[in-house]
Design a protein around this motif. Structure first.
Motif, PDB file in Angstrom:
ATOM      1  N   PRO A 178      39.083  44.964  38.565  1.00 37.80           N
ATOM      2  CA  PRO A 178      39.645  43.635  38.792  1.00 37.80           C
ATOM      3  C   PRO A 178      39.399  42.713  37.606  1.00 37.80           C
ATOM      4  O   PRO A 178      38.627  43.029  36.695  1.00 37.80           O
ATOM      5  CB  PRO A 178      38.851  43.148  40.013  1.00 37.80           C
ATOM      6  N   GLU A 179      40.069  41.576  37.621  1.00 37.65           N
ATOM      7  CA  GLU A 179      39.748  40.522  36.664  1.00 37.65           C
ATOM      8  C   GLU A 179      38.290  40.119  36.866  1.00 37.65           C
ATOM      9  O   GLU A 179      37.782  40.128  37.980  1.00 37.65           O
ATOM     10  CB  GLU A 179      40.668  39.326  36.922  1.00 37.65           C
ATOM     11  N   ARG A 180      37.590  39.809  35.776  1.00 35.62           N
ATOM     12  CA  ARG A 180      36.159  39.460  35.819  1.00 35.62           C
ATOM     13  C   ARG A 180      35.380  40.582  36.520  1.00 35.62           C
ATOM     14  O   ARG A 180      34.780  40.405  37.577  1.00 35.62           O
ATOM     15  CB  ARG A 180      35.974  38.108  36.520  1.00 35.62           C
ATOM     16  N   PRO A 181      35.370  41.758  35.917  1.00 29.67           N
ATOM     17  CA  PRO A 181      34.909  42.979  36.597  1.00 29.67           C
ATOM     18  C   PRO A 181      33.433  43.027  36.966  1.00 29.67           C
ATOM     19  O   PRO A 181      33.051  43.783  37.864  1.00 29.67           O
ATOM     20  CB  PRO A 181      35.246  44.098  35.605  1.00 29.67           C
ATOM     21  N   ASP A 182      32.586  42.245  36.296  1.00 30.00           N
ATOM     22  CA  ASP A 182      31.162  42.308  36.639  1.00 30.00           C
ATOM     23  C   ASP A 182      30.665  41.001  37.257  1.00 30.00           C
ATOM     24  O   ASP A 182      29.474  40.710  37.249  1.00 30.00           O
ATOM     25  CB  ASP A 182      30.305  42.701  35.433  1.00 30.00           C
ATOM     26  N   GLU A 183      31.570  40.220  37.831  1.00 33.98           N
ATOM     27  CA  GLU A 183      31.180  39.000  38.533  1.00 33.98           C
ATOM     28  C   GLU A 183      30.635  39.350  39.920  1.00 33.98           C
ATOM     29  O   GLU A 183      31.150  40.241  40.602  1.00 33.98           O
ATOM     30  CB  GLU A 183      32.372  38.066  38.670  1.00 33.98           C
ATOM     31  N   CYS A 184      29.607  38.643  40.353  1.00 32.11           N
ATOM     32  CA  CYS A 184      28.948  38.894  41.638  1.00 32.11           C
ATOM     33  C   CYS A 184      29.904  38.699  42.803  1.00 32.11           C
ATOM     34  O   CYS A 184      30.757  37.813  42.792  1.00 32.11           O
ATOM     35  CB  CYS A 184      27.754  37.939  41.778  1.00 32.11           C
ATOM     36  N   GLU A 208      39.886  39.175  46.787  1.00 32.86           N
ATOM     37  CA  GLU A 208      41.253  38.866  46.372  1.00 32.86           C
ATOM     38  C   GLU A 208      41.552  39.407  44.978  1.00 32.86           C
ATOM     39  O   GLU A 208      42.680  39.849  44.704  1.00 32.86           O
ATOM     40  CB  GLU A 208      41.480  37.358  46.426  1.00 32.86           C
ATOM     41  N   ARG A 209      40.545  39.426  44.103  1.00 32.94           N
ATOM     42  CA  ARG A 209      40.750  40.009  42.764  1.00 32.94           C
ATOM     43  C   ARG A 209      40.912  41.525  42.853  1.00 32.94           C
ATOM     44  O   ARG A 209      41.697  42.119  42.107  1.00 32.94           O
ATOM     45  CB  ARG A 209      39.582  39.638  41.844  1.00 32.94           C
ATOM     46  N   HIS A 210      40.149  42.158  43.753  1.00 31.74           N
ATOM     47  CA  HIS A 210      40.327  43.597  43.954  1.00 31.74           C
ATOM     48  C   HIS A 210      41.723  43.894  44.511  1.00 31.74           C
ATOM     49  O   HIS A 210      42.399  44.829  44.057  1.00 31.74           O
ATOM     50  CB  HIS A 210      39.262  44.129  44.911  1.00 31.74           C
ATOM     51  N   ILE A 211      42.170  43.106  45.472  1.00 33.89           N
ATOM     52  CA  ILE A 211      43.492  43.307  46.069  1.00 33.89           C
ATOM     53  C   ILE A 211      44.591  43.114  45.030  1.00 33.89           C
ATOM     54  O   ILE A 211      45.606  43.835  45.029  1.00 33.89           O
ATOM     55  CB  ILE A 211      43.686  42.353  47.260  1.00 33.89           C
ATOM     56  N   ALA A 212      44.397  42.174  44.106  1.00 30.58           N
ATOM     57  CA  ALA A 212      45.403  41.882  43.076  1.00 30.58           C
ATOM     58  C   ALA A 212      45.668  43.078  42.167  1.00 30.58           C
ATOM     59  O   ALA A 212      46.714  43.142  41.509  1.00 30.58           O
ATOM     60  CB  ALA A 212      44.963  40.678  42.250  1.00 30.58           C
ATOM     61  N   THR A 213      44.757  44.033  42.119  1.00 30.97           N
ATOM     62  CA  THR A 213      44.973  45.237  41.306  1.00 30.97           C
ATOM     63  C   THR A 213      45.978  46.190  41.949  1.00 30.97           C
ATOM     64  O   THR A 213      46.429  47.135  41.308  1.00 30.97           O
ATOM     65  CB  THR A 213      43.651  46.011  41.106  1.00 30.97           C
ATOM     66  N   GLY A 214      46.282  45.972  43.237  1.00 34.77           N
ATOM     67  CA  GLY A 214      47.158  46.889  43.949  1.00 34.77           C
ATOM     68  C   GLY A 214      46.441  48.083  44.526  1.00 34.77           C
ATOM     69  O   GLY A 214      47.076  49.034  45.003  1.00 34.77           O
ATOM     70  N   ALA A 215      45.109  48.037  44.523  1.00 34.51           N
ATOM     71  CA  ALA A 215      44.319  49.175  44.999  1.00 34.51           C
ATOM     72  C   ALA A 215      44.348  49.280  46.522  1.00 34.51           C
ATOM     73  O   ALA A 215      44.464  48.278  47.228  1.00 34.51           O
ATOM     74  CB  ALA A 215      42.882  49.048  44.517  1.00 34.51           C
TER      75      ALA A 215
END
Length: 253
Positions: A178-184, A208-215
């Protein structure tokens, strides 16, 4: 090489399938692995809550259970990091009447998260399971900044990710970040209790950032982070699933 399998209490109670998958994967790779019975908590919740002295008897029991093994392997970056970073101090600071003559901490230096053990010690190169899905990779804070499973963005070093390296050995998988991959994700153990609103918002932002990847799935090396995000996703009605990395590595074996 003799390996003692440590299954943290929350994995044992809530995600036993992760413990089973870890044992199955290690056996598949030909590792001589034993699960010592009557294990207990490592003491991290007590110490994080400010009751560090209450963690010492648990550290002593852990030491007794696992000191005979060459490695202690656990599917939990937070518990592994707590043991490695804190046991030498907790046990080294004890008085002789508590620890016995000549007592030293032998387990901390040989306690490893399953990802770093497979990547750094076993150095797995063979193809593992099958998981034909798009998976978003979650980098838990303890794994990034205390165990070195991936590169911390704030250090501006060459990028690496041991979790991703292992997932590339799974047939059919598509790994994204996701965007900002190592953010808590906002869990942080006691933080999620003491700062519930902030924790929940951080979790929502992360999911929401994980979902935005389409995963279709989110995976990572720590059930506590996955549990937090899964709870957020369920409450918000967000459509994504969560699996510990060892469940994916062992899928279809």
């Amino acid at each position: 090489m003799k390996v003692g399998l440590f299954i943290p209490c929350y994995v044992d109670a809530v995600y036993p399938e992760v413990g089973v998958a870890t044992y199955k994967l290690l056996r598949h790779l030909g590792i001589d692995v034993t699960y010592p019975e009557k294990q207990t908590c490592c003491g991290q919740p007590m110490a994080n809550a400010g009751f560090e002295k209450q963690a010492i008897p648990l550290a002593e029991k852990f030491e007794e259970k696992f000191k005979a093994f060459d490695y202690v392997v656990a599917p939990s970056v937070s518990c592994t990091a707590f043991i490695r970073m804190n046991y030498p101090r907790l046990l080294g600071g004890k008085t002789p009447q508590h620890t016995g003559e000549g007592h030293i901490c032998e387990t901390a230096k040989k306690c490893m998260d399953v990802v770093e053990f497979l990547h750094d010690v076993v150095q797995v190169r063979q193809m593992l399971g099958t998981f034909p899905h798009k998976v978003s990779l979650h980098n838990s804070c303890h794994g990034v900044r205390e165990l070195g499973l991936s590169s911390p963005s704030e250090q501006h070093v060459e990028k690496f990710n041991k979790i991703k390296d292992l997932l590339q050995l799974v047939d059919g998988i598509n790994v994204v970040e996701p965007e900002r991959p190592d953010e808590c994700c906002g869990f942080g153990g006691m933080f999620s209790v003491e700062e519930a609103a902030v924790s929940a918002q951080m979790g929502k932002d992360k999911v929401e950032r994980h979902i935005a990847t389409g995963a279709e799935y989110v995976t990572g090396p720590d059930c506590s982070c996955l549990m937090h995000m899964a709870g957020v996703a369920s409450k918000q009605g967000l459509n994504i699933q969560f699996k510990h990395v060892v469940e994916i590595l062992a899928a279809g074996l």
